[in-house]
Each structure stands twice: as C-alpha cells, then as structure tokens.
Scaffold this motif. Structure first.
Motif, short mmCIF file in Angstrom:
data_model
loop_
_atom_site.label_atom_id
_atom_site.label_comp_id
_atom_site.label_asym_id
_atom_site.label_seq_id
_atom_site.Cartn_x
_atom_site.Cartn_y
_atom_site.Cartn_z
N LEU A 32 -2.70 10.45 0.94
CA LEU A 32 -3.38 9.41 0.16
C LEU A 32 -3.57 8.14 1.00
CD1 LEU A 32 -1.47 9.92 -3.20
CD2 LEU A 32 -3.93 10.23 -2.88
N ALA A 43 -6.47 8.87 3.08
CA ALA A 43 -7.71 8.99 2.31
C ALA A 43 -8.21 7.64 1.84
CB ALA A 43 -7.50 9.93 1.12
N LEU A 44 -7.29 6.73 1.55
CA LEU A 44 -7.70 5.41 1.05
C LEU A 44 -8.12 4.49 2.19
CD1 LEU A 44 -5.11 4.86 -1.77
CD2 LEU A 44 -7.59 4.98 -2.00
N GLY A 45 -8.04 4.96 3.43
CA GLY A 45 -8.47 4.12 4.54
C GLY A 45 -7.41 3.13 5.00
N HIS A 46 -6.21 3.17 4.41
CA HIS A 46 -5.16 2.25 4.87
C HIS A 46 -4.80 2.53 6.32
CE1 HIS A 46 -4.83 0.89 0.85
NE2 HIS A 46 -4.18 1.91 0.38
N PHE A 74 -11.65 -5.15 7.27
CA PHE A 74 -12.41 -3.95 7.53
C PHE A 74 -13.90 -4.22 7.38
CE2 PHE A 74 -13.40 0.52 7.46
CZ PHE A 74 -12.42 1.02 8.26
N ARG A 118 -13.07 2.47 -2.40
CA ARG A 118 -12.48 1.97 -1.17
C ARG A 118 -12.30 3.10 -0.15
NH1 ARG A 118 -8.31 -1.14 1.19
NH2 ARG A 118 -7.56 0.28 2.77
N GLY A 119 -11.71 4.19 -0.60
CA GLY A 119 -11.44 5.31 0.30
C GLY A 119 -12.72 5.88 0.89
N ASP A 144 -6.80 3.53 8.80
CA ASP A 144 -7.74 2.91 9.74
C ASP A 144 -7.46 1.41 9.88
OD1 ASP A 144 -9.89 5.29 9.86
OD2 ASP A 144 -9.16 5.03 7.82
N VAL A 145 -7.21 0.77 8.72
CA VAL A 145 -6.92 -0.67 8.76
C VAL A 145 -5.66 -0.91 9.57
CG1 VAL A 145 -6.26 -2.63 7.33
CG2 VAL A 145 -8.07 -1.07 6.56
N PRO A 204 -12.45 3.00 14.48
CA PRO A 204 -11.73 3.69 15.55
C PRO A 204 -12.70 4.34 16.52
CG PRO A 204 -11.59 4.94 13.51
CD PRO A 204 -12.25 3.65 13.17
N VAL A 252 -14.31 3.49 3.50
CA VAL A 252 -13.61 3.52 4.78
C VAL A 252 -13.94 4.81 5.51
CG1 VAL A 252 -11.34 3.64 5.84
CG2 VAL A 252 -11.76 1.99 4.03
N GLU A 253 -13.97 5.90 4.76
CA GLU A 253 -14.25 7.19 5.38
C GLU A 253 -15.63 7.21 6.03
OE1 GLU A 253 -14.35 11.44 3.33
OE2 GLU A 253 -12.47 10.37 3.04
N ASN A 255 -10.07 2.48 -6.11
CA ASN A 255 -9.46 3.12 -4.96
C ASN A 255 -10.35 4.20 -4.37
OD1 ASN A 255 -7.12 1.83 -4.33
ND2 ASN A 255 -5.84 3.04 -5.73
N ALA A 276 -14.79 -4.09 15.12
CA ALA A 276 -13.47 -4.05 15.76
C ALA A 276 -12.52 -3.09 15.04
CB ALA A 276 -12.86 -5.46 15.78
N MET A 277 -12.83 -2.77 13.76
CA MET A 277 -11.92 -1.93 13.00
C MET A 277 -12.32 -0.46 13.05
SD MET A 277 -9.66 -3.97 11.77
CE MET A 277 -8.90 -3.50 10.21
N GLU A 317 -8.73 -7.30 4.32
CA GLU A 317 -8.06 -6.55 5.38
C GLU A 317 -8.84 -6.57 6.70
OE1 GLU A 317 -5.93 -3.24 2.50
OE2 GLU A 317 -7.79 -2.78 3.53
N LYS A 364 -9.47 12.84 10.38
CA LYS A 364 -9.28 11.43 10.73
C LYS A 364 -8.43 11.21 11.96
CE LYS A 364 -10.34 8.83 6.75
NZ LYS A 364 -9.81 8.18 5.55
N GLN A 392 -6.94 15.56 6.09
CA GLN A 392 -6.98 14.20 6.64
C GLN A 392 -6.62 14.20 8.13
OE1 GLN A 392 -7.93 11.29 5.12
NE2 GLN A 392 -8.58 12.54 3.39
N ALA A 394 -6.05 -0.37 13.41
CA ALA A 394 -6.72 -1.49 14.06
C ALA A 394 -5.74 -2.66 14.20
CB ALA A 394 -7.95 -1.88 13.26
N GLU A 397 0.83 -1.20 0.00
CA GLU A 397 0.00 0.00 0.00
C GLU A 397 0.87 1.26 0.00
OE1 GLU A 397 -0.60 -2.72 1.62
OE2 GLU A 397 -2.69 -3.25 1.25
#
Lengths: 606, 606
Positions: free
Chosen positions: A372, A375-378, B68, B21-22, A380-381, B85, B25-26, B18, B82-83, B66, A180, A176, A384, A144
C-alpha cells in the motif's frame, strides 16, 4: 480491592484509560485480586488516581463489554472468574536425581564471527554517530506508515490474505516490486522470478544454503561483508578472497574455478566504490565463459550523486546468471524485515520451500502495508527525499573532511552512497582513534571485521551519514581532526623544526603573488588555486574543473590568509607558511602542519 | 495530461482521495506523463472521475505539500521533475556469447518433503474446512490490533526501538512473555533464557542447527510433525521414529542413545493425545539418566477442556534439560510471525547469533505491538474467548461424530485442543473420502504426511475446528457420514441379509422393555442406556458416569424410536432393530447398519 496497586505513568505512550485498563487486567489475571472481591467504585478509583471519573468509567465499560468484568445487581462490579487464566504450578530448579546437560558441549555450530560494526548500545542513536547501522527515524513518514498499517489490518484485507496459502507472497506487493522498485534498477522480472524474504540477509542465507556446499568454491570481496562470509563458513564452503580496487571486484583468472561469486557492485561494502561499467561487463563475460553464478547484493541500492546510476548487474545480464538481492527495509522503513530475491524461477521455487521449513513466510500484514505504501506513491516521495537528504549529508562530509583533514586523510573513490572509507595518516592507529572519538561522543566504524584474508590497514576507518544530521557533520569532523593531530603528535611536522623557509610579511606576499598552487582533495580530485596579483584568487577542482570558486588572499603580519566565496565554508583562515623548493606548507596557530601543496610560477596550465 | 488514465475502484479499501493520489503518483513516476505537462484542473479531473472537487483538491494539496507536484504562477500544477525516479535501461534476455546456467543442477539441497496439510488454495477458508491451518479471522479483535499497531509506530516508540542493538529483543515483550504467557504453562524464566523468533518454526530450525548434526541421533514421534523431520534431513541427522500411544510418546530403551528428543506433549501432532503426567515424569527421568536434551514443541499450547491442563515439560524440569518452543502467532494473531524459545542462556545466546546472520531479528514494531496487546490485557480477554469458542466447537465435533458415525469411527483419546484424529471403518480408504468430501466442500486433512517409518493407516483422517463455525459442524459431519456409508457400501451389513432376528411391533417392545444397552462413544467412553418399563430411559456416559441424560423410547410400527432431552440433539429418531444373541443392531431407513451395542437384562450394574 480497597487499595489497588495502580500506578499511572505520565510518560507512557498509552492513554490514561488504556493504562487503567491494562493495570486492572494485569492485577486480575495475576490472581492478585481474588475474583470474589468487588472492584472499587469508579468515583473512588478516579479520586485515588487523580483522573476524571469518566476515564475510569470508560475503562470499566470496555472490560464489561469484553466480559472481563461482570456486574452483580445492587452489589457492584466484580472480576469474571471465567476470564481469569489458570496458572500452572512449576517446580524449583535443582534437586537430586540429575544434573543439567553440558550445554556448551552440546552446541554443534562453531561460534560465529562478529557482525559489523560492533558498537556500544548507546552509540547507535548518538548525535554524532557515523555508524552505518544507525537509523534516523525522522527520515521516515510515520503518519503515512501508520495509515497504511491500519489499512493492512482492515478486516477485508485480513480476510484476503488469510485465504492465501502461506507460501505465496502478497500479489499486490509482488506487482509493486515488479513495476516500481525493480525498473529503477533496470530489472525486468516476472512474478515467479521474485521471492519476498525476511530481510535481505535471509535471501543471502537461502542462496548460500541452496547453491553452496563443501564442493563449491565461492569468491567474495576482500575487504567484504563479514556476515556473508559467516554464512559460507556455516556451509564449510571453499572461499576465495578476491581483492577490490577503484573499479570494484577485480576480475581475473582466479575467478575461473569459482562456482559462485558474491559481490556488492552498487556501493561496495565496505569501501563504497561503485563498480565501473567496464568491470561489470568483464565480470558478466567471465561468468558466461566459466559458468559462474553471480550473487548481486544491492542492499545498499546505488545512490549516485555524481553522474548517472548504473543498472544492476541483473539488468545487464542476458543469460540469467545473476541472482539479485535487495532490501526493502532500507528504502521503505527500517523496522520492516522485508527483502527481495530475483532469480530463475527454479531457484525461487527451491528458496520458497526452504523459506517455508525455516520461517514459513514474511509477515503478511507487513507485505500488504509495504504494498500500500508503494501503491499510494509514498515510496516515490520518500525515495526523492532520502536522495536529497543523503546527498546533502554526503557532500557535507566530503567538504568537512576536505577542510579539516586535507593531506591527512584520503577517501576511497566514490560517486555516492551513504558511506566514506577514510584512510588516515600512514602511522595513524585507527583503533585508538575510534576509541578516543567515542569518548568525545563521535562514533566511527572500525574496519577490521571486513578483512578475512589479509591484515586490515591500521589507519583506515569508515564513516556513514545515515544517522547524523547535516549540521552535526562539520563539528564532528573538526573533533576528529583534532584527535588525529593529537594522536599524530610525535610525528607531525612542526613549524619550528621543519625544512624550508618560513616566510612572513612582504616576503610572503612576494613569494605567492601570481603563483599557482596545485593540490589534491581528500577524495582524490586535483585542485588548482591561482593567486592573482590584485589579491583575488580563482580555484578549480575536479578532473574537468567542474567545481570552481573565487575568493581573496592577503598577508597580515606573519600569516597568509585566504577566504573563498563558497569553498571552505566561506570563512577567512590564516596560516604560517613555509616554502621549501616547490613545496608550500601551511601550519596552524599551534605551529603544526595542516596541509601542503605544490607551488608553481604563473597561471595554471589548463 | 488531457486524458489521465485514472480508474477508481469502487471495491478498493482505499479512500477515493487515496486512490487518486496513488494513481497520479503512478502515472508520473512511470514516466507516462512528461514532467513538462500541466495536470488537469481540479474541476476537470473531478468531473471526469465523477467525484467531488474537494476530493481532488485534497489529493493535489497533499502531493504539493510533499513536493511531488509544483505550482507555476498563472500556469497551473506540474509534476516536479526532481521527484521523478530515474528509470534505468535493461537489456533483453538471450543473445549470443553465453547461455543460462543449468539451475536445477546448481541447487545443492534435495527437494524438501511436503508440508501438511497440502490442500487446494481455496480450501483454507472454505465454510466447511476442517484443515488445521485454516484461520478464522473473525476470532481476532481487529480494532484492538489496529490500535496497538498504531501505538507501536508512534514516533516515540520508533525512537526507542531504533536505539536498541538489533540483536536485543523488545524488553517490554520479553517482560510480558515472562509474566503473562509462560506462567500459564508453569514456566519461570529469566530474560536471558528467552529468545523471540520469526515464528515457532524458526525456533525449531535454530535448535536443529545448533544441537544436531550427522553424529547426533534424534528421536521424533511417529506419527509426527513432518516439517521437523525435514529440518533433521537438512542436517543429515540420524533419526529414531518412536511410536506414540494413548499417553503420548513411548518412553523405553530405544531413546537411550538419542542425544535429542523432539515431542509435542500438549496435544500431540497429529493425534491430539495429551501426554500423561506419568509419561512426562518417565521421560524426564530417562533424560536425566541418559543425558538427553528434550525439545518441547508447545505451538499447540494445551487447551484442556476435560480436567486441568498439565504444566509444560519445562515447568516440570528440575535440571534444565528441556528446551521450550511456542508460537505467539497462534495465541495473539495469525499474521504475527513471532515465536518463543525458552532454554539455557548459553543456548539462547548461540541461537541469537545464528538468528542474526540468517534473518537479523523479528520485526521490532510487531514485537512492540504484541507487547502492548499483552500489556493492555487484550491477550487475556482473547485467550478466554478462544477457549470458549474452541471448547464449543470441539464439543460440537465430538457430539456430531458420536451421533452420525457411532460404531463407524473412533477418535484418538484427547481431552482438548482443536483437532480430532479419526479412525474410520477398517476398510475405509481415507484418501477416497478426503477427495469425495472436498468435492462436496468439506475439507479433511489426510494423514500420510505425518508418517515416516511405517505405512500410514489407510482409514484415518484428521479434523480441526480452528476454521469452522460451530453451526456448520453438524451438517458437515452428516455429509461425511453419508460419504463414509457410500464408500462402505459393499461391506456394510444390511437389514435383509444380516444374522439375528428383525423384531417389530409388540415383539420389539417386549424384547427391550426393562433391558440395559451397553455401548461405546466414538471417543472411547462407555455408555449405558436403561430402557424402563414406563417408556422412559436413562443414559450414563463416561468412566464416572459424568455425563447423564434422560429421555423416552417407544415402538411405532416396525421401528424403535428414542428421544433424549439433550443427547443426540434432542431429536426423535427411529431404527429397524435386529437382536442377535446379546447383540442389538440398528439399521436406518436405507436398511443399512448404523450402530450396534450389547443388550443385557435388568438394570445396569453400577
């Protein structure tokens, strides 16, 4: 160029084509091959290097396309002289007519204090490293990161951030951070209240420059973060070393005449204590009453495995007295040198100016890559995942200490984080332990550097789970336990010479049946064990008995055995047992004391 | 989640997958969608967003892998609680019981001086920007940079640099600097003599901290680099503003009691003058005699288009008195924040310590990416390319100034680089010109910020070719020439009111036939033009007549026309012509003076 000195490294991260390209350029640029010399044919070079001819052809083609090589009709491929950099002559050092300056005398800054921890270079990624600075690169999602880094260097992105004034942080990253990262710490902030820095340390440096000089008294935690004290020393500030207790920095009248208070409330550095809510409020009240500015260093952002996390002090601050500092390196990727400061817009503006004349700004492509990634949620993953991994390791460390070192060590009270502050037996020399453990490949952090005003406790050390895999924790702690017992050899009680009565066989069974044992975990929780008449046993730990287990006990020959379902790794273990009044003592096979507890008749009084 | 608020941006650099995905997650991380809510089906979401179902499936699959999202049998896909926040409550600002600190009064550092150039944000990448800070992102090989950045984040590389102590610079980068970059400046250095910094500015900051305090007198160039003066002001140093002439910093007895001299010998900032070899030697001799330390700022590494480049001062320094500072950002990629310092190992060690407590270290992945870029030879290719591009632009700027503004402007003597220091007519108000030009989209650099001790010359400005395409240079200079004439309107000589005799037709032809005209280029070279009887003409420019051209002249009506083969863009141009003694004056169609020269009989005396 009949014999080019090209050596291909089978272990190189570079492709063969890239290696050939790199070596050719190096040879030509160094002037080792005159530009009038023809290069070897692709067939010849391929044979010599034992690679496919196509690999050489591709390397040549790339260099031809870039103009580094040129073809001459019917003659072959040659270096392009226009591309060979001019080397400039330099002189030899020394000679008459002068001498070098006395460089040591020229340096006007005193030698700075040591950073923590000082450790040999190979300790950082040792398998059994409990050093807080150790990095476990497997924790970070590299695919990622490669992806967002590639996106951040897309031509379109480069054009966009080229267009910005260098003083302005990446608006996408600021957004972000605002939406976030900060809300998870209970912080709301406008864009003009946020500055991106070259790591959290730069944020601290900027704040010390801006808020502190000789006239300003600054309170710091004792023990505390040495690199902050160094920054104060560079400004010749007046320093108050204020002690820390189980609730964090002590708030009393000593703070009244401090202009600035620096603290690490989430997990205090170095003790890992989390500041209590009451203490936080007391500090904010004190700040309002005495016009204090608080610098909250949240680089070890609170990871609370027992109970809810607190909001950051800045999240509780109604009067804009708290300056918040955190690190993106620790939550995003260890190679990023990005930190954040959240403060009053006037302070942010002054910090931005000072940042400009000292380092300009943090790298824009890293800012965009981080934005980025968020923003892509990496993020948050990963957050966790880090939470799960660190919780597992932290719990494993407490379990291992409790199993192998009960009654030998005590940890400072903590509800999470990644480090444990460990106090060994009163007469332990922790420096000896650190050195002996390092020889066995187990790396602990000594604590002397954290103390400035008072002598450091000789028996304490620090363990972090950032860099150690969970399955290595128990064996490493077992190694430590042996070392602690060895170092303590002269002083440990022995079965043969101890007070009380060594009980065996039926006497032992008789003495324990129906009794309750009271003891304390290494992390300070009470624990009771009821030994029932039928050979079963029930254990309860924690102030609210929140951790319970059941198991069996029995006597076999001279030893008392016990086995829990979950506790103590579910393993059966036997001890020689001595009863001395209401004290029960357990000795291991080497007849050395490993634990003791209080023995009472009857069931536990709940 | 029947109506997810997902909006796909057709202009986003991110793929649709992407983006989905973003956004998912957001939405989930923000708590906007409770974790008990089922996500829409892939088919439903694909229809709603008008994308292929496969795009949605891939985004979902990635988030499932992942952890999520989770699937519940026969029910669908759900967020994994669990993921998500934990958000922490924060308080409102304000309320009773306190007030914010007086932040402005808290800041102990004076407001810093302005950086140069100050320019509106949109000027940086304007088409016709002559600002030195402008970046032309098309000059940098982005595909190669993406490749080396990807390689630097390969897991194997990450493991390698994770293992290093953070104080140690990337050994691969140090080796590349030692063997590729420094030799081109005539510098030999051992690894312990090199420090990698967060840009050249950090190297300067570190040096000022280490070598300067109130007791130390520091000589700087006047005019000179303002951000260095700011660093001195932060240390409250004593400053000597030493003037610069056509050979660079003046070396005289004023330097004798300076501990430190800061200079930019390659292309002086701001005049672009290259320090002469004799002046360099005089300065080194002075340094030896008076125990001076020299800080050589080579951030504008010498690009010498006329003649050979000089070695750096440090390359000429036998006695280790010169500290060398340079920027990798300018030669590798503008987003890299990497600089280098080359100095005595003791000074490097002290700078490394100070770097550690202020910013830790430059980002390790950038260090590795730069090292790979160098190792693969991309640097050599790019340097040759930048050299060609900048030479072409620089020459185009001189040609344009010479064509449009001869006798109106004079440039400081320079043999290369990327900037021109331009002196306009004596009564020009350069501030007015800069403002007027900006309105027409042409951005010049004002020079006031470079002067500290004396008033800045009102008629000077600075032009850089870093950010402007070569084909834009002539039109931008033509715009400037018009503006300068407009601003000069009241003062310029006019055809109708000038002294001398306006010659036309046969008189004019008669007056010029067989004569030689002597004039000077805007960059100070002499130039002679022989007007032969047959209507041809020969031009010779430069102190050794190194630049020659031929052409034709003729008289048509009231005007004298000339056309060179190469000079003056090979265009035919006609002037009204006045002869006043030995002076010849040319007027344009608006009857305003554009140039004048000396007229002598016969052939040029060689």
């Amino acid at each position: 160029m009949s014999e080019p000195l090209i050596y291909l490294d089978p272990d190189s991260p570079l492709s063969l084509q890239n290696q050939i390209r790199g070596k050719l350029v190096e040879l030509l640029a160094s002037g080792a091959v005159p530009s009038g010399n023809r290069l070897p044919s692709t067939r010849g070079l391929a044979e010599q290097l034992d690679v496919s001819r196509n690999t050489v052809v591709l390397a040549y083609q790339q260099l031809l396309a870039e103009g580094f090589l040129v073809t001459r009709q019917r003659s072959g491929i040659y270096p392009n002289p226009a591309m060979i950099p001019k080397h400039v002559a330099s002189v030899e050092r020394g000679g008459t007519g002068g001498a070098p300056p006395d460089w040591s005398a020229r340096i006007r800054v005193p030698t700075l204090g040591a950073s923590v921890p000082e450790a040999p270079a190979d300790a950082w990624l040792a398998r059994d490293s409990f050093l807080d600075g150790s990095v476990d690169p497997t924790l970070y999602p590299m695919a990622e990161w490669r992806e967002v880094t590639r996106l951040a260097l897309a031509s379109r992105e480069v054009r966009e951030w080229s267009r910005r004034s260098p003083d302005i942080d990446d608006p996408m990253l600021i957004e972000q951070i605002r939406t976030k990262i900060l809300p998870q710490r209970g912080i709301r902030a406008a864009p003009e209240e946020i500055l991106v820095t070259v790591g959290a340390q730069q944020a601290l440096w900027l704040l010390v420059q801006l808020l502190v000089d000789r006239e300003v008294r600054v309170a710091v935690e004792e023990p505390g973060y040495p690199d902050f004290r160094t920054l104060l020393a560079l400004r010749e500030a007046q320093v108050l070393h204020q002690p820390v207790d189980a609730e964090g920095l002590i708030v009393d009248e000593a703070l009244d005449d401090c202009g600035v208070v620096y603290l690490t409330p989430s997990h205090q550095v170095p003790t890992a204590v989390t500041m209590s809510t009451a203490r936080r409020q007391a500090l904010l009240d004190k700040a309002a009453a005495c016009d204090l500015v608080l610098i909250e260093d949240d680089a070890n952002s609170e990871r609370n495995y027992l109970g809810q996390p607190h909001p950051a002090l800045r999240g509780m601050d109604r009067h804009n007295r708290v300056v918040y500092v955190s690190s993106l390196s620790k939550v995003l990727a260890p190679w990023l040198r990005l930190g954040i400061m959240v403060a009053d817009p006037r302070l942010i503006a002054a910090a931005r100016e000072l940042r400009r004349v000292t380092v300009r700004h943090p790298p824009p492509h890293d800012q965009r890559a981080a934005a980025l990634f968020l923003a892509l949620g990496h993020y948050d993953v990963m957050l966790a995942r880090l939470g799960q991994v660190f919780r597992e390791r932290w719990t494993a460390l407490r379990d291992a200490l409790n199993y192998h070192l009960q009654r030998s060590v005590v940890t400072a009270p903590a509800t999470g984080g990644t480090t444990c502050w460990v106090a060994g037996p009163a007469d332990l020399d922790a420096d000896q332990l650190v050195a002996a453990a390092a020889k066995r490949g187990v790396h602990l952090e000594p604590v002397d550097a954290y103390y400035a005003a008072c002598d450091h406790p000789r028996n304490c050390f620090r363990m972090s789970v950032r860099g150690i895999q969970v399955n290595r924790i128990r064996p490493a702690v077992a190694t430590l336990a042996n070392l602690i017992r060895d170092l303590d050899r002269g002083l440990a009680e022995r079965l043969d010479s101890c007070s009380g009565k060594w009980l065996r066989g039926a006497d032992l069974e008789q003495a324990l049946r129906g009794r309750t044992i009271y003891l304390e975990t290494v992390y300070g929780d009470p624990c009771t064990i009821e030994l029932l008449a039928d050979g079963s046993m029930v254990g309860r730990a924690g102030f609210a008995d929140e951790d319970c287990d059941a198991g069996h006990w029995w006597v076999d020959g001279d030893c008392w055995f016990r086995q829990w379902r979950h506790w103590a790794y579910g393993e059966a273990v036997g001890y020689f047992t001595v009863v001395d009044g209401t004290t029960i003592k357990w000795f291991n096979a080497e007849r050395r004391l490993v634990n003791h507890a209080t023995l009472r008749p009857g069931a536990a009084t709940d």
